[in-house]
Design a protein around this motif. Structure first.
Motif, PDB file in Angstrom:
ATOM      1  N   GLY A 111       1.118  -1.061  -0.140  1.00  0.00           N
ATOM      2  CA  GLY A 111      -0.314  -0.262   0.130  1.00  0.00           C
ATOM      3  C   GLY A 111       0.702   1.907  -0.320  1.00  0.00           C
ATOM      4  N   LEU A 112       1.885   1.019   1.210  1.00  0.00           N
ATOM      5  CA  LEU A 112       3.055   1.969   0.956  1.00  0.00           C
ATOM      6  C   LEU A 112       3.657   2.589  -0.858  1.00  0.00           C
ATOM      7  CD1 LEU A 112       4.709   1.614   4.347  1.00  0.00           C
ATOM      8  CD2 LEU A 112       2.991   3.281   3.222  1.00  0.00           C
ATOM      9  N   PHE A 113       3.609   1.903  -1.743  1.00  0.00           N
ATOM     10  CA  PHE A 113       4.229   2.134  -2.973  1.00  0.00           C
ATOM     11  C   PHE A 113       3.133   2.282  -4.102  1.00  0.00           C
ATOM     12  CE2 PHE A 113       7.661   0.091  -0.872  1.00  0.00           C
ATOM     13  CZ  PHE A 113       8.935   1.009  -1.830  1.00  0.00           C
ATOM     14  N   TRP A 114       2.081   1.776  -3.406  1.00  0.00           N
ATOM     15  CA  TRP A 114       1.185   1.271  -4.622  1.00  0.00           C
ATOM     16  C   TRP A 114      -0.220   3.051  -4.555  1.00  0.00           C
ATOM     17  CZ3 TRP A 114      -4.544   2.047  -2.947  1.00  0.00           C
ATOM     18  CH2 TRP A 114      -5.021   2.385  -4.678  1.00  0.00           C
ATOM     19  N   LEU A 115      -0.375   3.800  -3.152  1.00  0.00           N
ATOM     20  CA  LEU A 115      -0.376   4.879  -2.971  1.00  0.00           C
ATOM     21  C   LEU A 115       0.375   5.951  -3.926  1.00  0.00           C
ATOM     22  CD1 LEU A 115      -2.055   5.466   0.393  1.00  0.00           C
ATOM     23  CD2 LEU A 115      -3.009   5.260  -1.323  1.00  0.00           C
ATOM     24  N   PRO A 116       1.024   6.468  -3.837  1.00  0.00           N
ATOM     25  CA  PRO A 116       2.031   7.230  -4.635  1.00  0.00           C
ATOM     26  C   PRO A 116       1.431   6.638  -6.556  1.00  0.00           C
ATOM     27  CG  PRO A 116       3.408   6.391  -2.967  1.00  0.00           C
ATOM     28  CD  PRO A 116       2.072   5.356  -2.843  1.00  0.00           C
ATOM     29  N   VAL A 117       1.745   5.397  -6.133  1.00  0.00           N
ATOM     30  CA  VAL A 117       2.051   5.299  -7.940  1.00  0.00           C
ATOM     31  C   VAL A 117       0.780   5.515  -8.512  1.00  0.00           C
ATOM     32  CG1 VAL A 117       1.352   3.535  -8.858  1.00  0.00           C
ATOM     33  CG2 VAL A 117       2.807   2.745  -7.239  1.00  0.00           C
ATOM     34  N   VAL A 118      -0.938   5.481  -7.856  1.00  0.00           N
ATOM     35  CA  VAL A 118      -1.872   6.041  -7.987  1.00  0.00           C
ATOM     36  C   VAL A 118      -2.235   7.825  -8.207  1.00  0.00           C
ATOM     37  CG1 VAL A 118      -4.302   6.521  -7.497  1.00  0.00           C
ATOM     38  CG2 VAL A 118      -3.301   4.451  -6.870  1.00  0.00           C
ATOM     39  N   TRP A 119      -1.086   8.476  -7.194  1.00  0.00           N
ATOM     40  CA  TRP A 119      -1.399  10.001  -7.677  1.00  0.00           C
ATOM     41  C   TRP A 119      -0.190  10.147  -9.064  1.00  0.00           C
ATOM     42  CZ3 TRP A 119       3.469  13.145  -7.901  1.00  0.00           C
ATOM     43  CH2 TRP A 119       2.785  14.147  -7.742  1.00  0.00           C
ATOM     44  N   ILE A 120       1.264   9.584  -8.544  1.00  0.00           N
ATOM     45  CA  ILE A 120       1.571   9.164 -10.415  1.00  0.00           C
ATOM     46  C   ILE A 120       0.698   9.266 -11.241  1.00  0.00           C
ATOM     47  CG2 ILE A 120       3.875   8.421 -11.504  1.00  0.00           C
ATOM     48  CD1 ILE A 120       5.547   7.897  -8.374  1.00  0.00           C
ATOM     49  N   GLN A 121       0.271   8.110 -11.919  1.00  0.00           N
ATOM     50  CA  GLN A 121      -0.178   7.993 -12.725  1.00  0.00           C
ATOM     51  C   GLN A 121      -1.490   9.443 -13.134  1.00  0.00           C
ATOM     52  OE1 GLN A 121      -1.063   2.825 -12.339  1.00  0.00           O
ATOM     53  NE2 GLN A 121      -3.140   4.264 -11.758  1.00  0.00           N
ATOM     54  N   ILE A 122      -2.193   9.525 -12.021  1.00  0.00           N
ATOM     55  CA  ILE A 122      -3.010  11.126 -12.581  1.00  0.00           C
ATOM     56  C   ILE A 122      -2.065  11.931 -13.479  1.00  0.00           C
ATOM     57  CG2 ILE A 122      -4.244  12.563 -11.527  1.00  0.00           C
ATOM     58  CD1 ILE A 122      -5.499  10.664  -9.498  1.00  0.00           C
ATOM     59  N   GLN A 123      -1.154  11.765 -12.870  1.00  0.00           N
ATOM     60  CA  GLN A 123      -0.250  13.269 -12.726  1.00  0.00           C
ATOM     61  C   GLN A 123       0.568  12.466 -14.074  1.00  0.00           C
ATOM     62  OE1 GLN A 123       0.430  16.035 -10.840  1.00  0.00           O
ATOM     63  NE2 GLN A 123      -1.469  15.032  -9.874  1.00  0.00           N
ATOM     64  N   LEU A 124       1.177  11.678 -14.619  1.00  0.00           N
ATOM     65  CA  LEU A 124       1.134  11.285 -15.950  1.00  0.00           C
ATOM     66  C   LEU A 124      -0.108  11.379 -17.405  1.00  0.00           C
ATOM     67  CD1 LEU A 124       3.508   8.198 -15.148  1.00  0.00           C
ATOM     68  CD2 LEU A 124       4.015  10.600 -15.030  1.00  0.00           C
ATOM     69  N   ARG A 125      -0.998  10.922 -16.403  1.00  0.00           N
ATOM     70  CA  ARG A 125      -1.750  11.099 -17.480  1.00  0.00           C
ATOM     71  C   ARG A 125      -2.145  12.541 -18.080  1.00  0.00           C
ATOM     72  NH1 ARG A 125      -7.366  11.255 -14.428  1.00  0.00           N
ATOM     73  NH2 ARG A 125      -6.292  13.204 -13.698  1.00  0.00           N
ATOM     74  N   ASP A 126      -2.433  13.205 -17.023  1.00  0.00           N
ATOM     75  CA  ASP A 126      -2.540  14.964 -17.251  1.00  0.00           C
ATOM     76  C   ASP A 126      -1.299  15.675 -17.801  1.00  0.00           C
ATOM     77  OD1 ASP A 126      -4.420  14.412 -15.690  1.00  0.00           O
ATOM     78  OD2 ASP A 126      -4.112  15.696 -14.124  1.00  0.00           O
ATOM     79  N   LEU A 127       0.076  15.087 -17.896  1.00  0.00           N
ATOM     80  CA  LEU A 127       1.042  15.573 -18.040  1.00  0.00           C
ATOM     81  C   LEU A 127       0.549  15.001 -19.541  1.00  0.00           C
ATOM     82  CD1 LEU A 127       3.635  15.226 -16.096  1.00  0.00           C
ATOM     83  CD2 LEU A 127       3.024  17.520 -16.687  1.00  0.00           C
ATOM     84  N   ALA A 128       0.677  14.358 -19.793  1.00  0.00           N
ATOM     85  CA  ALA A 128       0.892  13.606 -21.721  1.00  0.00           C
ATOM     86  C   ALA A 128      -0.642  14.520 -21.760  1.00  0.00           C
ATOM     87  CB  ALA A 128       0.107  12.023 -21.352  1.00  0.00           C
ATOM     88  N   ARG A 129      -1.742  14.678 -21.286  1.00  0.00           N
ATOM     89  CA  ARG A 129      -3.346  15.024 -22.234  1.00  0.00           C
ATOM     90  C   ARG A 129      -2.635  16.651 -21.805  1.00  0.00           C
ATOM     91  NH1 ARG A 129      -8.126  13.901 -17.712  1.00  0.00           N
ATOM     92  NH2 ARG A 129      -8.722  12.186 -18.703  1.00  0.00           N
ATOM     93  N   ALA A 130      -2.053  17.085 -21.429  1.00  0.00           N
ATOM     94  CA  ALA A 130      -1.171  18.682 -21.606  1.00  0.00           C
ATOM     95  C   ALA A 130       0.061  18.497 -23.075  1.00  0.00           C
ATOM     96  CB  ALA A 130      -0.642  19.419 -20.667  1.00  0.00           C
ATOM     97  N   ALA A 131       0.648  17.545 -23.130  1.00  0.00           N
ATOM     98  CA  ALA A 131       1.480  17.615 -24.780  1.00  0.00           C
ATOM     99  C   ALA A 131       0.795  17.043 -25.286  1.00  0.00           C
ATOM    100  CB  ALA A 131       2.649  16.447 -24.324  1.00  0.00           C
ATOM    101  N   ALA A 132      -0.680  16.416 -25.364  1.00  0.00           N
ATOM    102  CA  ALA A 132      -1.356  16.056 -26.420  1.00  0.00           C
ATOM    103  C   ALA A 132      -1.989  16.711 -27.133  1.00  0.00           C
ATOM    104  CB  ALA A 132      -2.270  14.508 -26.159  1.00  0.00           C
ATOM    105  N   ARG A 133      -2.872  18.573 -25.852  1.00  0.00           N
ATOM    106  CA  ARG A 133      -3.089  19.094 -26.546  1.00  0.00           C
ATOM    107  C   ARG A 133      -2.267  19.907 -27.175  1.00  0.00           C
ATOM    108  NH1 ARG A 133      -6.305  18.535 -22.231  1.00  0.00           N
ATOM    109  NH2 ARG A 133      -4.125  20.666 -20.797  1.00  0.00           N
ATOM    110  N   SER A 134      -1.246  20.272 -26.522  1.00  0.00           N
ATOM    111  CA  SER A 134      -0.728  21.437 -27.302  1.00  0.00           C
ATOM    112  C   SER A 134       0.536  20.972 -28.176  1.00  0.00           C
ATOM    113  CB  SER A 134       0.305  22.318 -26.586  1.00  0.00           C
ATOM    114  OG  SER A 134       1.208  21.109 -25.929  1.00  0.00           O
ATOM    115  N   GLY A 135       0.931  19.569 -28.994  1.00  0.00           N
ATOM    116  CA  GLY A 135       1.081  19.329 -29.915  1.00  0.00           C
ATOM    117  C   GLY A 135       2.451  18.866 -29.608  1.00  0.00           C
ATOM    118  N   SER A 136       2.593  18.827 -28.396  1.00  0.00           N
ATOM    119  CA  SER A 136       4.011  18.927 -27.582  1.00  0.00           C
ATOM    120  C   SER A 136       4.362  17.560 -27.410  1.00  0.00           C
ATOM    121  CB  SER A 136       4.736  19.744 -27.593  1.00  0.00           C
ATOM    122  OG  SER A 136       4.027  19.857 -25.884  1.00  0.00           O
TER     123      SER A 136
END
Length: 158
Positions: A93-118
């Motif tokens: 659990g101590l490793f999984w909880l940060p992973v969930v947060w990281i996955q959300i961040q990865l999703r958001d960073l990838a969305r922003a890159a896709a929107r801007s075409g970068s």
């Protein structure tokens, strides 16, 4: 009869936790390898949903089914193999909880890159490396729990 149902619930919960974790890891790694922000954003969004629906639900129900099963059989939670399993569950659990947060961040960073075409930003790669590294202790702990549950070794903790 109740014991059999509790055992089935506990085994299904363990299977869901391990299977969903392995599936999520596989699809995230495969998406990452493409370096395509739109694809990564889509896969990461699906992974976040899967973690919420399957992993989180199973993670909450697993200790309940385990406690009820141990109580039904008459096992003491302080038995070495059970106590060690619980410790490994906390480690997972101590490793999984940060992973969930990281996955959300990865999703958001990838969305922003896709929107801007970068391209994906350096922060994406830093977070991905942490996400990847956290998988090893989490999966190792889960494998350890499986081994303990199957073999029930005599372990003296005190």
């Amino acid at each position: 009869m109740l014991e059999q149902w509790l055992l089935l619930a506990h085994v299904i919960g363990a299977t869901v936790l391990f299977g969903t974790g392995a599936g999520i890891a596989f699809f995230m790694v495969m998406a990452h390898r493409t370096r395509d922000p739109a694809l990564i954003a889509h896969v990461a969004a699906t992974v976040v949903i899967a973690d919420t629906v399957f992993t989180a639900t199973a993670a909450l129900l697993q200790p309940v089914s385990g406690y009820l099963l141990a109580r039904s059989i008459g096992w003491d939670l302080s038995e070495g193999w059970i106590a060690l399993s619980l410790l490994l569950y906390v480690v997972t659990g101590l490793f999984w909880l940060p992973v969930v947060w990281i996955q959300i961040q990865l999703r958001d960073l990838a969305r922003a890159a896709a929107r801007s075409g970068s391209a994906l930003p350096p922060s994406y790669d830093r977070l991905y490396r942490i996400w990847f590294a956290f998988a090893f202790p989490a999966f190792s702990a889960v494998l350890g729990i499986f081994w303990l549950m199957l073999t029930k070794p005599s372990i003296a903790l005190f």
